[in-house]
Write a protein that holds these residues in place. Structure first.
Motif, PDB file in Angstrom:
ATOM      1  N   VAL A  54       0.807  -1.222   0.000  1.00  0.00           N
ATOM      2  CA  VAL A  54       0.000   0.000   0.000  1.00  0.00           C
ATOM      3  C   VAL A  54       0.841   1.274   0.000  1.00  0.00           C
ATOM      4  N   LEU A  55       2.122   1.158   0.338  1.00  0.00           N
ATOM      5  CA  LEU A  55       2.982   2.335   0.414  1.00  0.00           C
ATOM      6  C   LEU A  55       4.409   1.942   0.080  1.00  0.00           C
TER       7      LEU A  55
ATOM      8  N   GLN B  66      -6.907   3.346   6.245  1.00  0.00           N
ATOM      9  CA  GLN B  66      -8.169   4.020   5.924  1.00  0.00           C
ATOM     10  C   GLN B  66      -8.048   4.774   4.606  1.00  0.00           C
ATOM     11  N   MET B  67      -6.926   5.433   4.405  1.00  0.00           N
ATOM     12  CA  MET B  67      -6.702   6.186   3.168  1.00  0.00           C
ATOM     13  C   MET B  67      -6.705   5.266   1.950  1.00  0.00           C
ATOM     14  N   THR B  68      -6.160   4.070   2.087  1.00  0.00           N
ATOM     15  CA  THR B  68      -6.087   3.172   0.936  1.00  0.00           C
ATOM     16  C   THR B  68      -7.455   2.665   0.514  1.00  0.00           C
ATOM     17  N   HIS B  69      -8.410   2.629   1.442  1.00  0.00           N
ATOM     18  CA  HIS B  69      -9.774   2.224   1.080  1.00  0.00           C
ATOM     19  C   HIS B  69     -10.439   3.253   0.182  1.00  0.00           C
TER      20      HIS B  69
ATOM     21  N   ASP C 235       5.715  -5.076  -7.884  1.00  0.00           N
ATOM     22  CA  ASP C 235       4.929  -6.305  -7.972  1.00  0.00           C
ATOM     23  C   ASP C 235       3.802  -6.254  -6.956  1.00  0.00           C
ATOM     24  N   GLY C 236       2.605  -6.615  -7.393  1.00  0.00           N
ATOM     25  CA  GLY C 236       1.447  -6.562  -6.514  1.00  0.00           C
ATOM     26  C   GLY C 236       0.796  -5.197  -6.495  1.00  0.00           C
ATOM     27  N   GLY C 237       1.390  -4.230  -7.181  1.00  0.00           N
ATOM     28  CA  GLY C 237       0.879  -2.866  -7.212  1.00  0.00           C
ATOM     29  C   GLY C 237       0.069  -2.617  -8.456  1.00  0.00           C
ATOM     30  N   PRO C 238      -0.190  -1.386  -8.758  1.00  0.00           N
ATOM     31  CA  PRO C 238       0.381  -0.231  -8.115  1.00  0.00           C
ATOM     32  C   PRO C 238      -0.127  -0.048  -6.688  1.00  0.00           C
ATOM     33  N   VAL C 239       0.714   0.595  -5.894  1.00  0.00           N
ATOM     34  CA  VAL C 239       0.331   0.909  -4.525  1.00  0.00           C
ATOM     35  C   VAL C 239      -0.483   2.197  -4.546  1.00  0.00           C
ATOM     36  N   ALA C 240      -1.185   2.472  -3.468  1.00  0.00           N
ATOM     37  CA  ALA C 240      -1.992   3.688  -3.391  1.00  0.00           C
ATOM     38  C   ALA C 240      -1.121   4.928  -3.194  1.00  0.00           C
ATOM     39  N   TYR C 241      -0.091   4.808  -2.360  1.00  0.00           N
ATOM     40  CA  TYR C 241       0.706   5.969  -1.976  1.00  0.00           C
ATOM     41  C   TYR C 241       2.190   5.660  -2.030  1.00  0.00           C
TER      42      TYR C 241
END
Length: 186
Positions: free
Chosen positions: A77-78, A143-146, A102-108
């Motif tokens: 996630v980051l 919470q931000m990633t949701h 890998d597994g991304g893209p991440v949120a942040y």
């Protein structure tokens, strides 16, 4: 950024293992401690020196990312990159890393020199907060990633992001950040 061995070892904060002492490792260790002790990141949700592998014109490269933070389901996630210079100069490289992981893209993504930081929305590339206060605590990050919708890159997007990342990583700032980097010397 070029990282140089100082000839000694130190204990990795996250893993407890003995690692090489380098010109930047003490900063990385302080950042890991900050994430855990001040921002509430669980040790088991942070991985250090995660290798981002990519291919340019048939040649394989890898760049270690300083930290990747995972959610409780094991999804990244980051992405956090340490820089040794003006934080803003490393924002684009950091966004690319967040998109290519890998597994991304991440949120942040976060880029920091441990004195200043930029927190970046990876999908838009926009800086959403600056300063070390921009580093969210772990529960806030979850919470931000949701609230962020991440979409996998198309092959064309991945190709473009890889070339941008490679340009920053290998040519604009010199070889990457460790002896394990597989970029050829200039």
């Amino acid at each position: 950024m070029h990282e140089t061995s100082l000839g000694g070892t130190l204990r990795d904060y996250l893993t407890g293992e003995e690692i090489d002492e380098t010109t930047f490792e003490e900063f990385r260790q302080a950042l890991g401690r900050f994430l855990v002790e001040e921002k509430g990141y669980p040790l088991q949700q942070i991985k250090g020196k995660v290798k981002l592998r990519y291919c340019i014109d048939g040649e394989e490269y890898e760049r270690p990312l300083d930290f990747v933070v995972y959610d409780k389901m094991g999804r990244p996630v980051l992405v956090i990159l340490f820089c040794s210079g003006e934080v803003g100069s490393y924002e684009r490289e950091t966004v690319c890393a967040g998109r290519l992981l890998d597994g991304g893209p991440v949120a942040y993504a976060l880029v920091t020199d441990t004195m200043d930081a930029s927190l970046i929305d990876v999908m838009t590339g926009e800086v959403i907060a600056r300063s070390m206060n921009a580093v969210p605590n772990y529960e806030d990050l979850l919470q931000m990633t949701h609230e962020v919708e991440t979409r996998p890159l198309t092959e064309e997007q991945r190709e473009k992001q890889t070339r941008v990342f490679h340009t920053y990583c290998g040519f604009l700032y010199g070889t990457c950040c460790s002896e394990s980097c597989s970029l050829p010397p200039k």
